[in-house]
Design a protein around this motif. Sequence first.
Motif, short mmCIF file in Angstrom:
data_model
loop_
_atom_site.label_atom_id
_atom_site.label_comp_id
_atom_site.label_asym_id
_atom_site.label_seq_id
_atom_site.Cartn_x
_atom_site.Cartn_y
_atom_site.Cartn_z
N MET A 146 0.85 -1.20 0.00
CA MET A 146 0.00 0.00 0.00
C MET A 146 0.88 1.24 0.00
O MET A 146 1.83 1.35 0.77
N GLN A 147 0.60 2.18 -0.86
CA GLN A 147 1.37 3.40 -0.94
C GLN A 147 1.12 4.26 0.30
O GLN A 147 -0.01 4.40 0.76
N ASN A 148 2.21 4.83 0.84
CA ASN A 148 2.05 5.69 2.00
C ASN A 148 1.32 6.97 1.63
O ASN A 148 1.61 7.58 0.59
N GLU A 149 0.41 7.39 2.46
CA GLU A 149 -0.28 8.67 2.31
C GLU A 149 -0.20 9.38 3.64
O GLU A 149 -1.12 9.36 4.45
N THR A 150 0.96 9.98 3.90
CA THR A 150 1.21 10.59 5.19
C THR A 150 0.54 11.95 5.27
O THR A 150 0.73 12.80 4.40
N HIS A 151 -0.25 12.15 6.32
CA HIS A 151 -0.89 13.44 6.54
C HIS A 151 0.20 14.46 6.84
O HIS A 151 1.04 14.25 7.73
N PRO A 152 0.23 15.61 6.14
CA PRO A 152 1.35 16.54 6.27
C PRO A 152 1.48 17.16 7.65
O PRO A 152 2.58 17.51 8.07
N ARG A 153 0.37 17.29 8.40
CA ARG A 153 0.45 17.92 9.71
C ARG A 153 0.70 16.91 10.81
O ARG A 153 1.56 17.11 11.67
N THR A 154 -0.02 15.80 10.81
CA THR A 154 0.08 14.85 11.91
C THR A 154 1.18 13.83 11.73
O THR A 154 1.62 13.21 12.69
N GLY A 155 1.63 13.57 10.50
CA GLY A 155 2.65 12.56 10.26
C GLY A 155 2.12 11.14 10.28
O GLY A 155 2.89 10.18 10.37
N VAL A 156 0.80 10.99 10.18
CA VAL A 156 0.17 9.66 10.24
C VAL A 156 -0.10 9.15 8.83
O VAL A 156 -0.55 9.89 7.96
N ASP A 157 0.18 7.88 8.62
CA ASP A 157 -0.13 7.21 7.35
C ASP A 157 -1.59 6.77 7.41
O ASP A 157 -1.94 5.80 8.08
N TRP A 158 -2.48 7.47 6.71
CA TRP A 158 -3.91 7.24 6.88
C TRP A 158 -4.40 5.89 6.37
O TRP A 158 -5.25 5.27 7.03
N PRO A 159 -3.94 5.38 5.27
CA PRO A 159 -4.36 4.02 4.90
C PRO A 159 -4.00 2.99 5.98
O PRO A 159 -4.80 2.12 6.31
N ARG A 160 -2.78 3.07 6.50
CA ARG A 160 -2.39 2.17 7.58
C ARG A 160 -3.24 2.40 8.82
O ARG A 160 -3.64 1.45 9.51
N ALA A 161 -3.52 3.67 9.10
CA ALA A 161 -4.31 3.99 10.29
C ALA A 161 -5.72 3.43 10.18
O ALA A 161 -6.27 2.90 11.16
N GLN A 162 -6.33 3.54 9.00
CA GLN A 162 -7.70 3.04 8.83
C GLN A 162 -7.74 1.51 8.92
O GLN A 162 -8.68 0.94 9.51
N ALA A 163 -6.74 0.86 8.38
CA ALA A 163 -6.68 -0.60 8.50
C ALA A 163 -6.49 -1.01 9.96
O ALA A 163 -7.09 -1.98 10.44
N PHE A 164 -5.65 -0.27 10.66
CA PHE A 164 -5.43 -0.53 12.08
C PHE A 164 -6.73 -0.34 12.87
O PHE A 164 -7.08 -1.16 13.73
N LEU A 165 -7.47 0.72 12.56
CA LEU A 165 -8.72 0.98 13.27
C LEU A 165 -9.71 -0.17 13.07
O LEU A 165 -10.36 -0.60 14.04
N ALA A 166 -9.82 -0.67 11.87
CA ALA A 166 -10.73 -1.80 11.60
C ALA A 166 -10.34 -3.01 12.44
O ALA A 166 -11.20 -3.69 13.02
N ARG A 167 -9.05 -3.28 12.52
CA ARG A 167 -8.58 -4.42 13.31
C ARG A 167 -8.87 -4.20 14.80
O ARG A 167 -9.29 -5.13 15.51
N GLU A 168 -8.65 -3.00 15.27
CA GLU A 168 -8.85 -2.71 16.69
C GLU A 168 -10.32 -2.78 17.08
O GLU A 168 -10.67 -3.23 18.17
N ARG A 169 -11.19 -2.32 16.20
CA ARG A 169 -12.62 -2.40 16.49
C ARG A 169 -13.07 -3.86 16.58
O ARG A 169 -13.84 -4.23 17.47
N ALA A 170 -12.58 -4.68 15.68
CA ALA A 170 -12.91 -6.11 15.72
C ALA A 170 -12.35 -6.76 16.99
O ALA A 170 -13.01 -7.60 17.63
N HIS A 171 -11.14 -6.38 17.35
CA HIS A 171 -10.51 -6.93 18.54
C HIS A 171 -11.29 -6.53 19.79
O HIS A 171 -11.53 -7.35 20.69
N TYR A 172 -11.71 -5.27 19.85
CA TYR A 172 -12.49 -4.79 20.99
C TYR A 172 -13.78 -5.58 21.13
O TYR A 172 -14.15 -6.02 22.23
N ALA A 173 -14.48 -5.77 20.02
CA ALA A 173 -15.75 -6.50 20.05
C ALA A 173 -15.53 -7.95 20.52
O ALA A 173 -16.33 -8.49 21.31
N ALA A 174 -14.44 -8.56 20.08
CA ALA A 174 -14.18 -9.96 20.44
C ALA A 174 -13.80 -10.12 21.91
O ALA A 174 -14.16 -11.13 22.54
N ARG A 175 -13.11 -9.13 22.48
CA ARG A 175 -12.60 -9.29 23.84
C ARG A 175 -13.57 -8.78 24.90
O ARG A 175 -13.32 -8.92 26.09
#
Length: 462
Positions: A1-30
């Motif tokens: 996946m190509q990096n798309e770093t937010h210029p102000r926060t320094g966060v890679d948004w595609p990676r961040a969104q994928a991480f969020l999906a995983r974390e939401r699933a993990h929260y629901a399971a635990r």
Amino acid sequence: MQNETHPRTGVDWPRAQAFLARERAHYAARNPQSAELAAQAQQHLLFGVPLHWMNDWGTPFALHVAHASGAVVTDVDDHALVDFCLGDTGAMFGHAPAPVAAALVNQATRGYTTMLATADAAAVGQALSERFGLPFWQFAMSATDANRYIVRWIRAATGRKKLLVFNGCYHGTIEDVFVDLVNGQPVQRSSLLGQVHDLTEHTVVVEFNDLPALEAALQQGDVACVLAEPVMTNIGMVLPEPGFWAAAQALIQQHGALLVMDETHTISTGPSGYARAHGIEADALVLGKPVGGGVPCAVYGMSASLAQRAMQAKQTAPPGHSGIGTTLTGNMLAMAAMRAALTEVMTPSAYTHMLTQAQALASGLQSVLKKHRLPWCVTQVGARTEFQFCATPPTNGSEADRVLDGELEHLIHLGLLNRGILITPFHNMMLVCPQTTPAHVAQLLDALDAVLGEITALSPSA
């Protein structure tokens, strides 16, 4: 996946969104027990929670607590969570501090509320006067009420109608403060529900640290009081610039207004709060949340001159309800809790421990952010620490508001929660309490390191 770093926060948004999906699933399971209770609550509780703010955590469904003690919250699925939120300051001295618990147990069989004074009341008044340097005190059920009541007293005492606040402030849900500066103009906050009166008629708003704007507003001669936190904390941390409060106090006094310090959050500074530690001589002080060790109560104090004017206003007013106070104000449980908290919990030794751990946390946060090459700053006010999505701390409410990022906050907070850490859901504020240990601080830093490693474009070795 190509990096798309937010210029102000320094966060890679595609990676961040994928991480969020995983974390939401993990929260629901635990958290199956929380999920079941959340479904039950949806049947009869508005928004499915006792207070709609509880949905601001950004979790797929509300986390349900089984019990809390010291620096640890245990949820209904038996996860022990190290708590750096601490009830958004209500439990700043730890959950269920032993002296407060003992006072409540002792009072529990001796009555809860009578609308009569107790010996605890006089002791609390003396403790407050000695601690904060103001001679006269009254009580409320929350800092919201305390702010509302002190503004009413001051308006009555001065004969002036207007209140001055700083842009981006928060003083509970007292309606008068929900006025923002938009393109330099005061505007009633659009999110305020059910408000039918135009707040801009009696509320003046200027930017924090802006002495010329403060002077211009005060020169009109109709401001009863300035209501402020000595450090803005609810829109993200905004520190006063050197000399600001000395100059502001002189202007306030020069133009016949009074100064109210809301220390509900800045009591994190030390036993007597930020104002006294930094030589700010307020005419009135408000303190809610932690003053009863987490039991619902609040206090507000006055200088001798203000108290005299306030009593004169009451004595010369027509008979009837003053609009100040509620039946449960100063109830026996609250007074017992406050006496224990002020004399046995909010101690110099407790603060020594808290400030040491907060300094370690602030230094650790700076190291973690540097490791991930993030252009974020860290600010500390006593036991309160915060990181913000900007390279240098903001100097006013508008600057602080521009760097808020609710989506990024929720993503980070959920990642921390899944790793056993709670921080305040509204921004990135963290508190330490007397029971916070170096191991707790290390656990937070390790969890944040792991979360940031998932959402940043650059690895530490890149």
